[in-house]
Design an enzyme around this catalytic site. Structure first.
Site, PDB file in Angstrom:
ATOM      1  N   GLU A   1     103.258  -1.086  13.173  1.00 59.74           N
ATOM      2  CA  GLU A   1     103.706  -0.933  14.570  1.00 59.74           C
ATOM      3  C   GLU A   1     103.858  -2.260  15.316  1.00 59.74           C
ATOM      4  O   GLU A   1     103.384  -2.402  16.443  1.00 59.74           O
ATOM      5  CB  GLU A   1     102.738  -0.012  15.324  1.00 59.74           C
ATOM      6  CG  GLU A   1     102.630   1.363  14.683  1.00 59.74           C
ATOM      7  CD  GLU A   1     101.743   2.338  15.448  1.00 59.74           C
ATOM      8  OE1 GLU A   1     101.096   1.930  16.431  1.00 59.74           O
ATOM      9  OE2 GLU A   1     101.710   3.528  15.052  1.00 59.74           O
TER      10      GLU A   1
ATOM     11  N   GLU B   1     103.261   9.195   7.687  1.00 62.37           N
ATOM     12  CA  GLU B   1     102.368   9.851   8.662  1.00 62.37           C
ATOM     13  C   GLU B   1     103.043  11.081   9.282  1.00 62.37           C
ATOM     14  O   GLU B   1     102.984  11.294  10.495  1.00 62.37           O
ATOM     15  CB  GLU B   1     102.001   8.871   9.792  1.00 62.37           C
ATOM     16  CG  GLU B   1     101.369   7.588   9.319  1.00 62.37           C
ATOM     17  CD  GLU B   1     100.893   6.675  10.458  1.00 62.37           C
ATOM     18  OE1 GLU B   1     100.807   7.127  11.613  1.00 62.37           O
ATOM     19  OE2 GLU B   1     100.600   5.498  10.162  1.00 62.37           O
TER      20      GLU B   1
END
Ligand code: XIL
Length: 393
Positions: free
Chosen positions: A171, A289
């Site tokens: 991220e 995810e």
């Protein structure tokens, strides 16, 4: 005569089945009942690993045996939901807490599962000694860079040889709703160390564990947008292209796949296009995810089927789109769900205003939902020429 021909055909099918490792289907019999097969068994047909994030508290809870049972029976890969994050591994400076992560590695070894390592560098879930030290000036920039190198080295060495894929950097890219809206590197590491921390992190990780596949991992990478300055997928595409061209040891891009049914989302061709772009750079891909959340309106919470059914159907469709795209990209090595039951999902604790939930394959009582069957049917009905086993030429 006709019977004889059928017998010959079925003998040939058995011979072929033996070499190609496919279930032979002889005349008059049907293939094994797919409802009795696990996700991992169905994934194996494509050499695709099916994973889940694992909540260690739930895995260890003797009052909740079903959780452990399903992690074992349905999945061929596991990811630590939290216990490999820096705040868990080194809560006090210099004192490591390997116990829970080692437990997961041991569980995976016993059950013949791969492990995705999550995560080496991320701006969240950092220990307070680190963030406070930087904030109050007792940790200088030079020391911070040394600490990051030490962290990556210690962690990757500790788990050396036991991790299939590492999320090395997580991220790092901003979102279009941030300011400025043009995508840029965001967060603690970019702020304090500048953009080069990314290449450094991959080099340090490679040096510590040369056999692990090294991934950049992020959300909202499912499909390209307009390829302008606010297109996150395009930004990450250019970033990893640059890393690759500069000889940085990066092996893959992880697309997290956190979707919500309130959004428009994508079709499988759009998602495949993004995966193909990444693999066109010589990188592997993975969904890392995946979950599909929905707004928990008063009606949903009250059990109103008029509100629940469209959500379950939309969620099933979104899961399916990601799975189909992954199947269609031969470099998509694994498909990991961020938890598999609504009983243990980060969604309702994270998305609270408005409350969201219903994000996984099984409900709170471990009943498989529509999405579970959709994923199974995707795995069952996919085959050549559009879907070929991954990793084999
Ligand atoms: C989440 C966990 O699921 C939660 O239990 C924790 O409180 C916060 O982090 N992207 C990631 C994951 O890379 O590490 C996050 O996991 C979910 C978003």
């Amino acid at each position: 005569m006709r019977l004889r021909r059928l017998l010959l055909v079925s003998a040939a099918a058995v011979a072929l089945g033996g070499t190609l490792n496919v279930v032979p289907v002889s005349a008059g019999s049907s293939p094994p009942d797919p409802s009795n097969q696990s996700l991992k068994a169905l994934g194996q047909r494509h050499n695709l690993y099916i994973g889940t994030a694992v909540d260690m508290a739930a895995l260890d809870d003797p009052a909740d045996p079903k959780y452990r049972e399903l992690v074992k029976s349905e999945f061929s890969s596991v990811t630590a939901e939290n216990v490999m994050k820096w705040e868990s591994l080194e809560p006090t400076r210099g004192t490591y807490n390997w116990g829970p992560a080692d437990k997961l590695i041991e569980f995976a070894r016993k059950n013949n599962q791969k492990v995705r390592g999550h995560v080496l560098v991320w701006q969240n879930q950092l220990p307070t000694w680190l963030t406070e030290g930087v904030a109050n000036g007792t940790i200088s920039t030079t020391e911070l860079r040394d600490l990051l190198k030490k962290h990556i080295t210690n962690v990757a060495k500790h788990f050396k040889g036991k991790i299939w894929q590492w999320d090395v950097v997580n991220e790092a890219a901003s979102d279009p709703w941030d300011s400025p809206s043009s995508i840029h590197l965001k967060g603690f590491w970019a702020q304090h160390l500048g953009p080069n921390y990314i290449a450094d992190a991959f080099r340090w990780a490679r040096a510590a564990d040369p056999s692990a596949l090294l991934f950049y991992n992020d959300y909202n990478l499912e499909a390209f947008g307009d390829k302008g300055p606010s297109d996150k997928t395009y930004y990450v595409y250019n970033m990893v292209k640059q890393l690759k061209q500069s000889g940085v040891p990066i092996d893959g891009v992880g697309s997290q796949g956190h979707l919500g049914t309130q959004y428009g989302n994508y079709n499988a061709f759009q998602v495949k296009e993004a995966l193909d772009a990444f693999s066109g750079l010589g990188l592997s891909t993975a969904f890392t995810e995946v979950d599909v959340r929905s707004q928990m309106t008063a009606g949903v919470q009250g059990g109103d089927s008029n509100e629940i059914n469209p959500r379950l159907q939309a969620s099933s469709d979104n899961f399916s789109v990601l799975m189909q795209a992954c199947l269609a990209n031969r470099h998509c090595l694994s498909f990991t769900f961020w938890g598999f039951t609504d009983k243990h999902s980060w969604v309702p604790t994270w998305f609270t205003d408005p409350l969201e939930g219903l994000a996984t394959l099984y409900d709170e009582s471990y009943q498989p939902k529509r999405a579970y069957y959709a994923i199974k049917s995707d795995l069952i009905f996919a085959g050549p020429p559009y879907v070929l086993p991954r990793g084999k030429k």
